[in-house]
Design an enzyme around this catalytic site. Structure first.
Site, PDB file in Angstrom:
ATOM      1  N   LYS A  29       0.767  -0.995   0.051  1.00 23.54           N
ATOM      2  CA  LYS A  29      -0.058  -0.109  -0.002  1.00 23.54           C
ATOM      3  C   LYS A  29       0.606   1.525  -0.191  1.00 23.54           C
ATOM      4  O   LYS A  29       2.063   1.483   0.319  1.00 23.54           O
ATOM      5  CB  LYS A  29      -1.018  -0.305   0.991  1.00 23.54           C
ATOM      6  N   SER A  73     -10.241   1.857   2.710  1.00 28.59           N
ATOM      7  CA  SER A  73      -8.716   2.654   2.000  1.00 28.59           C
ATOM      8  C   SER A  73      -7.572   1.980   0.923  1.00 28.59           C
ATOM      9  O   SER A  73      -7.316   2.708  -0.113  1.00 28.59           O
ATOM     10  CB  SER A  73      -8.311   3.594   3.285  1.00 28.59           C
ATOM     11  N   SER A  87     -10.256  -0.625   6.860  1.00 30.47           N
ATOM     12  CA  SER A  87      -9.255  -0.539   5.777  1.00 30.47           C
ATOM     13  C   SER A  87      -8.843  -1.511   5.405  1.00 30.47           C
ATOM     14  O   SER A  87      -8.689  -2.233   3.922  1.00 30.47           O
ATOM     15  CB  SER A  87      -8.612   0.991   5.656  1.00 30.47           C
TER      16      SER A  87
HETATM   17  N1  GLN Z   1     -13.826   4.039   6.201  1.00 32.84           N
HETATM   18  C1  GLN Z   1     -13.212   4.573   7.585  1.00 32.84           C
HETATM   19  C2  GLN Z   1     -12.213   5.856   6.957  1.00 32.84           C
HETATM   20  O1  GLN Z   1     -12.824   6.347   6.407  1.00 32.84           O
HETATM   21  C3  GLN Z   1     -11.475   4.052   8.105  1.00 32.84           C
HETATM   22  C4  GLN Z   1     -10.635   3.859   6.692  1.00 32.84           C
HETATM   23  C5  GLN Z   1      -9.986   2.990   7.221  1.00 32.84           C
HETATM   24  O2  GLN Z   1      -9.976   2.191   7.727  1.00 32.84           O
HETATM   25  N2  GLN Z   1      -7.628   3.187   6.977  1.00 32.84           N
HETATM   26  O3  GLN Z   1     -12.001   6.640   7.655  1.00 32.84           O
END
Ligand code: GLN
Length: 489
Positions: A80, A155, A179
């Site tokens: 990532k 994400s 995410s």
């Molecule tokens: N969808 C969540 C957010 O927007 C979690 C994102 C994540 O786990 N990085 O913060």
């Protein structure tokens, strides 16, 4: 496309490499060719590093020939784009870091290098890991290989799309509120976020430091165990990393599940859950009963407070973490600043995207004098209650299961205008991060032809057991082997 066909799990590839069926250079070239020919459809990579990958593959072949190489040696993976890679751009999905080439690598990147894994490149993601659809990326959205009009989740959308499209064998990812698990669920993959502190955060661009945790996305629980063996480590460079022995996560994979007590939280099956998702999850639970487990209804009474608490705590921490991007030290700098204040404000205004700015504002507000007690302190108190719900539950059960997401992959653009609908995507995953527990998603069926994930939440440092529980399911089902029709090579 290469004529040779390759298996697609780490376990099978490691065996093939050792049996001399193919070399790591051949395997790596196969993946590089696929990326070049197919990734315009999925947009899962931000940066591809072919020369480096082939160099690493050649070195891996030498090591394999010498014998005694680690299981990951010669296996093509990708990271990532929030894990720093020395000499290779690390953008975090943001214009702010589009020009950032770190002088050092994240500890987890070094761990994979040490074990001989081949790095194909860096993967697309929501800007600063904020999002649930990968639509907040400066580099455009990644697409779901099951249906390219749909999101792969976020994400870590690139991390999931790349594995689902067979553009990498396995990937690293991060999970602050879901995410890893949500994109794994939406793309029909296995994803695990270990206990907070199990993997090093050194060199991982910070979003919300008390919640962020590195993990992996793979095709199977067995592969996840192999990946976790390398990911997990104590790191003195990360003060939140825990000095505790890392077990071999592959050892207990085959253990039987007789007498396993599975907690099924009633709050995870209430209004808002897609009917076919519920059906798939219930069928998976029935499969576990056949494997000797017992289902126990439990309650996690503060579940409804998880999303509101998270959207105070995560933005508050993000507003502090992202203050370092000031146009001075590194990252984007605006043209012709008039004075220092202009340099700061315009660099940030031009370098950050909409969602990130929104969260910095919410976070700064929640931390400001006069509002701190009402918002930040209150959210931390709620966090405590959520953690206690789990501690109480784990007195009665060994693991907790339910849906990973309320619905399968949605269409690109479907939720962008409604931040609350987007935030509710993570309704079942966020509590795990607030409590610091390990969480996992495994494929468990389909809804309207799209993959559905089963979430497994374990007790602190119980990853080996969770992987065993997931692996046993994968021995008697083949959901994890299903592939999007277009992808089959
Ligand atoms: N969808 C969540 C957010 O927007 C979690 C994102 C994540 O786990 N990085 O913060």
């Amino acid at each position: 496309m290469h004529t040779k066909t390759f298996p697609n799990t780490i376990a099978e590839l490691a065996a093939g490499l050792r049996a001399g069926e193919f070399t790591s250079v051949e395997l790596t070239q196969h993946y590089l060719d696929r990326i070049q020919q197919l990734d315009s459809q999925y947009n899962s990579f931000i940066t591809v590093t072919p020369e480096l990958a082939l160099q690493q593959a050649a070195a891996a072949d030498t090591r394999l020939a010498a014998g005694d190489a680690p299981l990951l040696c010669g296996i093509p993976i990708a990271h990532k784009d929030l894990f720093c890679t020395a000499g290779i751009k690390t953008s975090c999905g943001s214009k702010m870091l589009d020009n950032f080439v770190p002088p050092y690598s994240a500890t987890i990147v070094e761990n994979y290098q040490r074990d001989g894994a081949v790095m194909l490149g860096k993967l697309n993601m929501d800007e600063f890991a904020m999002g649930s659809s990968n639509e907040n990326s400066f580099y455009g959205p990644a697409k779901n290989p099951w249906d390219t009009e749909r999101v792969p989740g976020g994400s870590s959308g690139g991390s999931a799309a790349a594995v689902a499209a067979q553009l990498a064998v396995a990937t690293t990812a991060s999970d602050t509120g879901g995410s890893i698990r949500q994109p794994a669920s939406l793309c029909g993959l296995t994803g695990i976020k270990p206990t907070y502190g199990r993997a090093s955060r050194y060199g991982m661009v910070a979003f919300a430091s008390s919640l962020d945790q590195a993990g992996v996305i793979t095709r199977s629980a067995e592969d996840a165990a192999i990946m976790l063996n390398t990911l997990a480590s104590y790191d003195p460079k990360d003060s939140t990393s825990i000095d505790r022995e890392v077990p071999d996560y592959t050892t207990d994979l085959g253990d039987d599940l007789n007498g396993l007590k599975i907690g099924v939280p009633k709050e995870y099956f209430e209004a808002g859950l897609d009917a076919d998702t519920e059906k798939a999850v219930r069928n998976a639970l029935a499969e576990y009963e056949k494997l000797g487990a017992e289902l126990v209804e439990i309650t996690l009474p503060h579940t409804h407070l998880a999303v509101p608490a998270y959207y105070v705590i995560a933005p508050a921490e993000a507003s502090a973490n992202l203050s370092r991007f000031d146009g001075v030290r590194y990252g984007y700098r605006c043209e012709d600043p008039q004075d220092l204040m202009d340099l700061y404000t315009r660099s940030r205004a031009e370098g950050f995207g909409q969602e990130v700015k929104q969260r910095i504002m919410v976070g700064a507000y929640a931390l400001s004098a006069g509002y701190y007690d009402a918002y930040y302190k209150k959210a931390q108190q709620v966090r405590r209650l959520i953690k206690k719900d789990f501690v109480d539950a784990f007195e009665k059960v060994d693991v907790i299961m339910g849906p990973t997401c309320p619905n399968p992959a949605f269409k690109l653009g479907e939720k962008t205008a409604d931040p609350v609908a987007m935030y509710l995507e993570d309704i079942y995953t966020i509590s795990t991060n607030l409590a610091g527990l390990p969480g996992m998603s495994i494929p468990a069926g389909f809804s309207s032809g799209l993959p559905v994930g089963l979430q497994i939440t374990g007790n602190y440092f119980d990853e080996a057991h969770m992987l065993n529980i997931a692996h046993r399911f994968q021995q008697v089902t083949d959901w994890h082997k299903q592939m999007p029709a277009e992808v089959q090579s």
